[in-house]
Motif scaffolding. Structure first.
Motif, PDB file in Angstrom:
ATOM      1  N   LYS A  50       0.812  -1.215   0.000  1.00 27.29           N
ATOM      2  CA  LYS A  50       0.000   0.000   0.000  1.00 27.29           C
ATOM      3  C   LYS A  50       0.847   1.267   0.000  1.00 27.29           C
ATOM      4  N   ILE A  51       2.123   1.135   0.388  1.00 25.49           N
ATOM      5  CA  ILE A  51       2.992   2.290   0.597  1.00 25.49           C
ATOM      6  C   ILE A  51       4.151   2.262  -0.392  1.00 25.49           C
ATOM      7  N   TYR A  52       4.484   3.407  -0.946  1.00 30.29           N
ATOM      8  CA  TYR A  52       5.660   3.514  -1.810  1.00 30.29           C
ATOM      9  C   TYR A  52       6.894   3.592  -0.924  1.00 30.29           C
ATOM     10  N   LYS A  53       7.805   2.665  -1.118  1.00 34.64           N
ATOM     11  CA  LYS A  53       8.954   2.583  -0.221  1.00 34.64           C
ATOM     12  C   LYS A  53      10.213   2.254  -0.995  1.00 34.64           C
ATOM     13  N   ARG A  58      -7.418  -5.399 -12.684  1.00 33.89           N
ATOM     14  CA  ARG A  58      -8.183  -5.250 -13.930  1.00 33.89           C
ATOM     15  C   ARG A  58      -9.063  -4.004 -13.920  1.00 33.89           C
ATOM     16  N   SER A  59      -9.740  -3.764 -12.810  1.00 35.58           N
ATOM     17  CA  SER A  59     -10.682  -2.658 -12.737  1.00 35.58           C
ATOM     18  C   SER A  59      -9.976  -1.310 -12.698  1.00 35.58           C
ATOM     19  N   ALA A  60     -10.607  -0.312 -13.272  1.00 36.89           N
ATOM     20  CA  ALA A  60     -10.052   1.045 -13.266  1.00 36.89           C
ATOM     21  C   ALA A  60     -10.066   1.653 -11.875  1.00 36.89           C
ATOM     22  N   ASN A  61     -10.933   1.152 -10.993  1.00 35.64           N
ATOM     23  CA  ASN A  61     -11.085   1.727  -9.654  1.00 35.64           C
ATOM     24  C   ASN A  61     -10.454   0.880  -8.556  1.00 35.64           C
ATOM     25  N   SER A  62      -9.575  -0.027  -8.940  1.00 31.39           N
ATOM     26  CA  SER A  62      -8.888  -0.841  -7.942  1.00 31.39           C
ATOM     27  C   SER A  62      -7.426  -0.989  -8.338  1.00 31.39           C
ATOM     28  N   GLY A  63      -6.587  -1.281  -7.359  1.00 31.20           N
ATOM     29  CA  GLY A  63      -5.160  -1.372  -7.630  1.00 31.20           C
ATOM     30  C   GLY A  63      -4.537  -0.004  -7.821  1.00 31.20           C
ATOM     31  N   VAL A  64      -3.254   0.003  -8.132  1.00 34.22           N
ATOM     32  CA  VAL A  64      -2.534   1.266  -8.321  1.00 34.22           C
ATOM     33  C   VAL A  64      -3.067   1.995  -9.560  1.00 34.22           C
ATOM     34  N   TYR A  71       4.433   7.383   0.640  1.00 36.29           N
ATOM     35  CA  TYR A  71       3.141   7.788   0.074  1.00 36.29           C
ATOM     36  C   TYR A  71       2.205   6.584   0.074  1.00 36.29           C
ATOM     37  N   LYS A  72       0.976   6.782   0.542  1.00 38.52           N
ATOM     38  CA  LYS A  72      -0.009   5.707   0.585  1.00 38.52           C
ATOM     39  C   LYS A  72      -0.903   5.779  -0.646  1.00 38.52           C
ATOM     40  N   PHE A  73      -0.846   4.726  -1.450  1.00 35.35           N
ATOM     41  CA  PHE A  73      -1.642   4.681  -2.676  1.00 35.35           C
ATOM     42  C   PHE A  73      -3.132   4.578  -2.356  1.00 35.35           C
TER      43      PHE A  73
END
Length: 279
Positions: free
Chosen positions: A84-87, A111-117, A134-136
């Motif tokens: 979840k965090i950029y590290k 796959r979904s536009a509203n899920s994942g990075v 940074y928390k995605f």
């Protein structure tokens, strides 16, 4: 392709393998960027959820430390990204020094536009605009006003190598939506001149011959076909697609697993260094 449950070994390896790990390990240990403004090469990993990005970072660390490590947290339950965090991950060399390359993990692609990075977040990270910790937020890209937004990234903040991480046993079943996102990121990196690699993980799960003996990884006809298939999907050159087995289940390191990881790592560092030299 005949499925992922049978394989044929070729009489000769389709990619040469070093006899031992000494030369590749020496190269990695002695590497240092020649540009005075850059103290380390930055490698960023991206790919679908559960591909083994964090595990690959742990595997690099395990090779360099000579023992299995787990600094990058992983999760055995697939479906949603555990990262979840950029590290930025540094690799300890001695008590008070580190290797001259770092790795950045990123939230998984879904796959979904509203899920994942969000793809915009990956592109911002490529340009060095995403700060550590940074928390995605799935479906919601980083804004310029965010406290972790780096307005004026230095060359050291920017990504110097982009690595797509894909499970070898998933190449044939990647969804069109995920492939399109991977391709979109690749094109964005290309516009920035960033060289790109791919790591196909879990070769032991994809190929019975590799599971029996990792020495046969680059003799496997099946794995050669998967590399070819992934090359066609994303356009990444075949010689920039590497096969590895991560240290996900092992409790100790071994030479053959190390060999696959070090061979890939050396090439990444070499191409990243070329990128810096060309600037």
């Amino acid at each position: 392709m005949g499925g992922l449950f049978s394989s044929t070994l070729l009489s000769e390896p389709w990619r040469s393998q070093p006899e031992n790990n000494i030369d590749n390990l020496d190269f990695v240990q002695s590497y240092h960027p020649q540009k005075s403004s850059v103290s380390h090469l930055r490698i960023m990993l991206h790919g679908p959820v559960g591909a083994g990005k964090s595990s690959f970072i742990n595997s690099i660390d395990s090779v360099l430390q000579g023992r299995v490590t787990g600094r990058a947290l992983t999760d055995g339950i697939s479906g949603k990204s555990f990262t979840k965090i950029y590290k930025t991950f540094k690799f300890r060399k001695h008590s008070f020094s580190h290797y001259s390359f770092v790795c950045n993990d990123i939230m998984g692609i879904e796959r979904s536009a509203n899920s994942g990075v969000h793809l915009d977040d990956i592109k911002l990270a490529l340009g060095g605009h995403v700060g550590d910790d940074y928390k995605f937020v799935p479906g919601c890209p980083m804004k310029k006003g965010d406290p972790k937004y780096n307005q004026c990234p230095t060359l050291e903040d920017k990504v110097h190598i982009l690595v797509s991480v894909i499970p070898a046993n998933s190449v044939a079943i990647l969804s069109d939506e995920v492939v399109k996102k991977l391709r979109d990121v690749r094109l964005a990196a290309s516009e920035m001149g960033i060289p790109q690699f791919a790591i196909l993980t879990k070769v032991d799960e994809a190929c019975p011959d590799a599971k029996c003996d990792l020495k046969d990884t680059y003799r496997s006809k099946l794995l050669k076909e998967l590399v070819e298939q992934f090359h066609v999907l994303l356009g990444i050159p075949r010689n920039c697609i590497f096969l590895v087995k991560n240290y996900e289940t092992a409790s100790s390191v071994d030479e053959e697993t190390d060999k696959l990881i070090l061979q890939a790592l050396r090439q990444m560092i070499s191409y990243g260094n070329d990128f810096l030299d060309n600037l």
